[in-house]
Write an enzyme that holds these catalytic residues in place. Sequence first.
Site, PDB file in Angstrom:
ATOM      1  CG  PHE A  24      -1.852   1.200   1.239  1.00 22.42           C
ATOM      2  CD1 PHE A  24      -3.147   1.081   0.737  1.00 22.42           C
ATOM      3  CD2 PHE A  24      -1.436   2.445   1.710  1.00 22.42           C
ATOM      4  CE1 PHE A  24      -4.012   2.182   0.725  1.00 22.42           C
ATOM      5  CE2 PHE A  24      -2.295   3.544   1.696  1.00 22.42           C
ATOM      6  CZ  PHE A  24      -3.580   3.410   1.205  1.00 22.42           C
ATOM      7  CG  ASP A  37       5.496   3.888   1.684  1.00 23.98           C
ATOM      8  OD1 ASP A  37       5.450   4.424   2.804  1.00 23.98           O
ATOM      9  OD2 ASP A  37       4.542   3.895   0.884  1.00 23.98           O
ATOM     10  CE  LYS A  74      -0.371   5.803   7.732  1.00 25.32           C
ATOM     11  NZ  LYS A  74      -1.799   6.015   7.950  1.00 25.32           N
ATOM     12  CB  THR A  79       0.631  26.161  -3.609  1.00 29.90           C
ATOM     13  OG1 THR A  79       0.257  26.232  -4.969  1.00 29.90           O
ATOM     14  CG2 THR A  79       0.450  27.534  -2.970  1.00 29.90           C
TER      15      THR A  79
END
Lengths: 414, 414
Positions: A131, A240, A271, A295
Amino acid sequence: MLDVYTQIASIPIGYNHPALTKVMTDPKNMCSMILYCVIPGRCTLLTDSNPRINGMKSNNSSSYMTGGFSRVQTMACGSCSNENAYKAIFIWYRNKMRGTPEPTPEEVRTSVINQVPGCPDLTLLSFMGGFHGRTLGCLATTHTKAIQKLDVPSFDWPIASFPQLRYPLDQFERENAREEARCLEEAEDLIVKWNQKGRHVAGVVIEPIQAEGGDNHASFDFYTKLRGITKKHGCAFLVDEVQTGGGSTGKFWAHEHWGLDDPADIVSFSKKMLTGGYYQKDSFQPDKPFRIFNTWLGDHTKNLLLTEVIKVIKTENLLDQAKRSGKVMLEGLYDLQDKYPHLLSKARGIGTFCAIDVKDEDTRNLLLLKARNKGVVLGGCGTQSIRFRPALVFKEHHAHLFLDIFNDAITELK
Amino acid sequence: MLDVYTQIASIPIGYNHPALTKVMTDPKNMCSMILYCVIPGRCTLLTDSNPRINGMKSNNSSSYMTGGFSRVQTMACGSCSNENAYKAIFIWYRNKMRGTPEPTPEEVRTSVINQVPGCPDLTLLSFMGGFHGRTLGCLATTHTKAIQKLDVPSFDWPIASFPQLRYPLDQFERENAREEARCLEEAEDLIVKWNQKGRHVAGVVIEPIQAEGGDNHASFDFYTKLRGITKKHGCAFLVDEVQTGGGSTGKFWAHEHWGLDDPADIVSFSKKMLTGGYYQKDSFQPDKPFRIFNTWLGDHTKNLLLTEVIKVIKTENLLDQAKRSGKVMLEGLYDLQDKYPHLLSKARGIGTFCAIDVKDEDTRNLLLLKARNKGVVLGGCGTQSIRFRPALVFKEHHAHLFLDIFNDAITELK
């Protein structure tokens, strides 16, 4: 409530830690709080642009933190972190193929209209059960549940099997080693074949523990060999650590457990880090400004909070705490699966990053509900697992308290 | 410094507005500030889950705000907003094609491995010069500069021409009408052709004014007809108000100027809204939870600030202020281009959302620098445009001040 899920592993040092309240009531931080700014300095080194975070690197002897990486790029969330890390990988790979960062006029022309060679047909290799987020680029590497991907167009990229280990691990050493060898061979075969057909594998993306996919572990040896394969074939290696990073495994990053000198080219996080982002090697920094940009590029307020979280982790020795509490947790889970073998199996974990399987999905969901009714917040993952994701301030007595209540909840199932 | 760029149009009511300081020093908001929470309520109606924001809808007679939409989905930034709005469009379109939200077993199986029919070969139609973000899904609809897209794999999706209007508009009415008709015909042809070849166009995505692409305007008639085309062919119509939304055109949303009863299916926002997100019709709400989701789904602190921003906009009548200041700005820009016809052209704008073209890119960049040295912050867009993006508290005297300094900067170019 005893929270052993912490907003999907996102609360590093518990609710309302006084250190964080202090940051947010400090008048000199007000400016960060009431407006988002585009701070170009963030595009380069976080270590340069924020000496307080630089402090994390140089003084943080108890954890890996930025070790090995001189550059960081902040982002607002985990998905944006991976999306932009993927872009950094593709840019790096194309520059390598081209031998120069300067594109041809044809590449410039075609890139604006989504066509090759400007938008090349490069791929990323990911693993079944992995994931990596829910935006379109991330989704192409996410392979957990159909509901997350259904009806959304995707990229046709290579997907390798992730080892399906048998438990208890010490009883299935030979089978598990064979399973990991099979998966490594498959991954390498895919890289070779996709490179041969001109759809080059620019990078490999993997979690140190597949979290959403069901807390699936592989041995450190598996990751070491996979790292070797990426080097052999010139693919970037993206680890990841969105869910595993931030200390709950007892080290700041889960990949530190592998014990490698060069464990990754890019490490993405979010997280528990409160801000999204990724650490990267110098060679992955794009050659021109505005190739990786947006931005806001995150939120400086979260950096202020993170700085304080790191201080608390050091001051309160929370990595050691995670090891100690994790030991109580895991031993307690072993006891419970011995006590209820018809219900529970595959207790596993590193630090407090633990999980256990329940006999089927319905029973798992019922157990989550019963625990909730007794004041313990838990989360599921995979098809029939329960994952435990306490904050770093979760102490041994919290672990005992949790185990008692969990046991009570289980007895209600019978 | 006089900021006429405001962090790429992201500061709604100026720096350090006391109303915002008050929000962030209110002890009852502390909880929001020191932790991110997963609030499932946010996945449904913001209007349900946050009565203070609900207040914006029911009491906000001076602006469109949520008018026409009963649902909002918050996200952390503009790119994530569009990525998830795209997903909502694809899900809606597939449910419509299938006649039911229930997927076939084959769709469930193939979706996890990125293959059709589970990950269908649907497309979105976008426009040359459009900008919708920098993540992989958004990038496939962004067609401004090569540097933003180069080396990143993309989707092969249809791209239509955006009208290239000639200025001054009143002298080229017939040519411009012909140009808009040509672009509309091209867009409709693309939808028909891509549908015929089985790569259905699920939606059309467009900005009310192409901002990054060079402040390119089209007539309200163009947008009205384009909206009609999407209805005729069953495509969703996504209006990207990330840069135009929030009041600077003198209405809360730029698309309100079109005067349509049903201007859009989805409206995405970010920047001046402080949180990212999108308004959507009920039919675009996914049929199951967790189809559109991520860990944080934005940041509640930004919602608190936005609530206060909306109050200030109403109390201080800032939409009317934008109209008045915009009038001074635009008339001043007309005067300047009359005064320096060899340097400046195409002064244009609605409210304070104004722009002017400079004779070439180098001169434009030099002028930006000279203005900066005189204390005025400006931004470029497109190849040779300067865009003006003051905050909503920018008053007539600020506009005069800006015009004087801008004139001084121009004289230094000669």
